[in-house]
Design an enzyme around this catalytic site. Structure first.
Site, short mmCIF file in Angstrom:
data_model
loop_
_atom_site.label_atom_id
_atom_site.label_comp_id
_atom_site.label_asym_id
_atom_site.label_seq_id
_atom_site.Cartn_x
_atom_site.Cartn_y
_atom_site.Cartn_z
N HIS A 160 -41.57 -85.59 -31.77
CA HIS A 160 -40.39 -86.31 -32.75
C HIS A 160 -40.84 -86.26 -34.00
CE1 HIS A 160 -38.56 -87.26 -28.62
NE2 HIS A 160 -39.86 -87.55 -28.26
N SER A 281 -41.78 -75.08 -61.05
CA SER A 281 -40.25 -75.25 -61.52
C SER A 281 -40.44 -75.24 -63.06
CB SER A 281 -40.16 -76.86 -61.27
OG SER A 281 -38.95 -77.23 -62.17
N LYS A 287 -44.56 -79.48 -60.52
CA LYS A 287 -44.23 -79.11 -59.11
C LYS A 287 -45.01 -77.71 -58.73
CE LYS A 287 -40.60 -79.91 -57.19
NZ LYS A 287 -39.13 -79.61 -56.38
N ASN A 289 -44.05 -75.44 -55.59
CA ASN A 289 -42.89 -75.27 -54.43
C ASN A 289 -43.55 -74.15 -53.46
OD1 ASN A 289 -41.32 -76.97 -55.64
ND2 ASN A 289 -40.37 -75.54 -56.96
N TYR A 321 -19.18 -42.32 -27.80
CA TYR A 321 -19.42 -42.50 -29.26
C TYR A 321 -18.04 -42.73 -29.84
CZ TYR A 321 -20.39 -42.16 -34.09
OH TYR A 321 -20.59 -42.15 -35.41
N1 ARG Z 1 -22.69 -41.03 -39.44
C1 ARG Z 1 -22.38 -41.14 -38.14
C2 ARG Z 1 -23.04 -42.24 -37.59
O1 ARG Z 1 -23.86 -42.83 -38.27
C3 ARG Z 1 -22.94 -40.02 -37.56
C4 ARG Z 1 -22.05 -39.39 -36.30
C5 ARG Z 1 -20.90 -38.89 -36.60
N2 ARG Z 1 -20.16 -38.34 -35.22
C6 ARG Z 1 -18.69 -38.29 -35.19
N3 ARG Z 1 -18.43 -37.90 -34.22
N4 ARG Z 1 -18.25 -38.53 -36.28
O2 ARG Z 1 -22.82 -42.60 -36.51
#
Ligand code: ARG
Length: 466
Positions: A160, A281, A287, A289, A321
């Site tokens: 504490h 400072s 000071k 810091n 993706y």
């Molecule tokens: N610049 C893109 C990234 O960082 C690369 C992959 C792009 N792929 C796509 N199908 N557009 O993810």
């Protein structure tokens, strides 16, 4: 970064991308940092294609030469990155084609930017992680040296933020050594999970070419391949896991930083931090810091923010993706940079810390830090702990009224609280008696601290050898 250039994928489109959209979608402003890894990955891919008779030996020679020249140009800072070419992958591919012609256009056979970028990011992070592990090792080693120098130095341990019981400064430093050792273990686990090759997943479903993914994996130092193509291109949990590990490392340094800030405040005066980690400072001449520890505490917030940012980035994405993933890079790069800087500076700062034993002693003298030892002494004489606690509380009250330490009360005064108290109580109340009595694994007795340091040195040497 300019010159109008047609996009490598423009064949299907009837109008050019608006300039604002181009800027919005481009990642070259930051993903140029993947260039070295992109070229590594491309070389391994091209060599595999040739081994598998998908690409001619002549094309491979041209690709190797072209990529070698491009890499040299990038390293020399002469390569011109073009916004119109969107990202690091398309910039390098276009430059290659300009140099070596059709061979450059054949490099992308059996591959997609989706598995390409997933590979690049893993290679980048593996490299960053190894540097981080190295810097973390230096911090752990600096902590051991500091603990060794201070294994006998008594300081008030706090709960504490109130004086609780004496510990040694070395013991306190070894607490941080334990935290950082767990961090090193976590990073190692993270590396093992990350070190799988995504290439071969192509856009999402794999490819019809007779590729050899295991060969590419070995060539690039991966422990194996990602087992599922959809997962390979869409997973970023390795980056999230890394940011989680990084967040914990930063949290540990933030706590240490907070303590250093307190201890170097003249009201504590427990330590001196070398001037090169502090600033003055512009208005208050007296000071000094603690800027560096303050920034360590402050930068912890941004690393935590990156972890949360990546978690949120992933949570709504359907497989596989999505362009969202492009947003993984800036937080990841910044996490690596921030952590690496923090560790390298911390190792140097820890090595420069000087302790002030007198200031710690005087704090101990004001805090009745050995009160628990008196209670334990009474327990050993047969009093139940709760009753002993009460006896000591009343003795502390008297000492407070007198403005003195428990050990400065006369024997007769102490005996008035409990007849069990004898002459030997003064040894029990001494700092050294208190410290040396905690003589078991994990305790603060100086001999135990030294034993812990010796074990830690062995563990550290083992980690370095791995
Ligand atoms: N610049 C893109 C990234 O960082 C690369 C992959 C792009 N792929 C796509 N199908 N557009 O993810």
């Amino acid at each position: 970064m300019s010159h109008p250039v047609s996009q490598l994928w423009s064949g299907r489109f009837s109008e050019p991308v608006a300039e604002r959209v181009q800027r919005y979608t481009a990642s070259i402003g930051f993903d140029y940092r993947l260039a070295e890894f992109d070229i590594q990955g491309s070389l391994a891919h091209a060599r595999m294609l040739t081994r598998q008779n998908i690409l001619s030996a002549d094309d491979l020679v041209a690709i190797e030469r072209g990529l070698g020249e491009i890499l040299a140009e990038i390293r020399a800072g002469h390569f011109e990155w073009k916004l119109e070419l969107e990202d690091v992958h398309l910039n390098i591919e276009r430059a290659l084609t300009e140099r070596v012609g059709d061979a450059g256009k054949r490099l992308h056979t059996g591959r997609s930017r989706n598995d390409q970028v997933a590979t690049d990011v893993r290679l980048y992070l593996r490299h960053g992680l190894d540097r981080i592990q190295h810097a973390l090792h230096a911090c752990r080693s600096a902590l051991l040296d500091l603990a060794e120098r201070t294994a006998e130095v008594a300081m008030p341990g706090h709960t504490h933020l109130q004086v609780a019981q004496p510990v040694t400064f070395g013991h306190h430093m070894m607490a941080y050594f334990e935290m950082l050792s767990r961090d090193a273990g976590r990073l190692e686990d993270c590396r093992a999970r990350m070190n799988r090759l995504p290439l071969g997943a192509a856009a999402l479903a794999g490819t019809g070419y007779p590729i050899d993914r295991e060969w590419v994996a070995r060539e690039l130092g991966f422990d194996g391949v990602c087992e599922n193509s959809l997962d390979a291109v869409s997973d970023r949990d390795f980056a999230i896991e890394f940011c989680a590990c990084a967040s914990l490392v930063m949290t540990h340094f933030s706590r240490l930083a907070e303590e250093l800030i307190l201890w170097m405040n003249p009201r504590f005066g427990f330590i001196d931090v070398p001037d090169r980690f502090c600033t003055g400072s512009s208005i208050m001449p007296q000071k000094k810091n603690p800027d560096v520890p303050e920034l360590m505490r402050g930068k912890t917030g941004r690393v935590h923010g990156h972890l949360l940012g990546l978690l949120v980035l992933m949570k709504g994405q359907p497989l596989a993706y999505n362009k969202d993933n492009q947003e993984d890079k800036e937080p990841l790069f910044d996490t690596v940079d921030t952590l690496l800087d923090t560790l390298e500076i911390a190792a140097d700062m820890l090595a420069g810390i000087r302790v002030q034993p007198e200031a710690m002693l005087s704090a101990l003298r004001q805090g009745h830090a050995t009160a628990t030892d008196l209670a334990d002494y009474l327990v050993r004489k047969g009093l139940p702990f709760r009753d002993a606690h009460e006896v000591v509380a009343r003795a502390v009250r008297l000492a407070e009224e007198r403005g003195c330490e428990l050990a400065q009360l006369a024997l007769a005064e102490l005996q008035a609280f409990s007849p069990l108290i004898g002459e030997e109580v003064y040894g029990v109340l001494s700092l050294s008696g208190s410290l040396h009595s905690r003589d078991h694994v994990g305790g603060t007795a100086p001999s135990q601290v030294r034993a812990a340091i010796a074990r830690a040195r062995v563990a550290l040497a083992r980690d370095a050898a791995d």
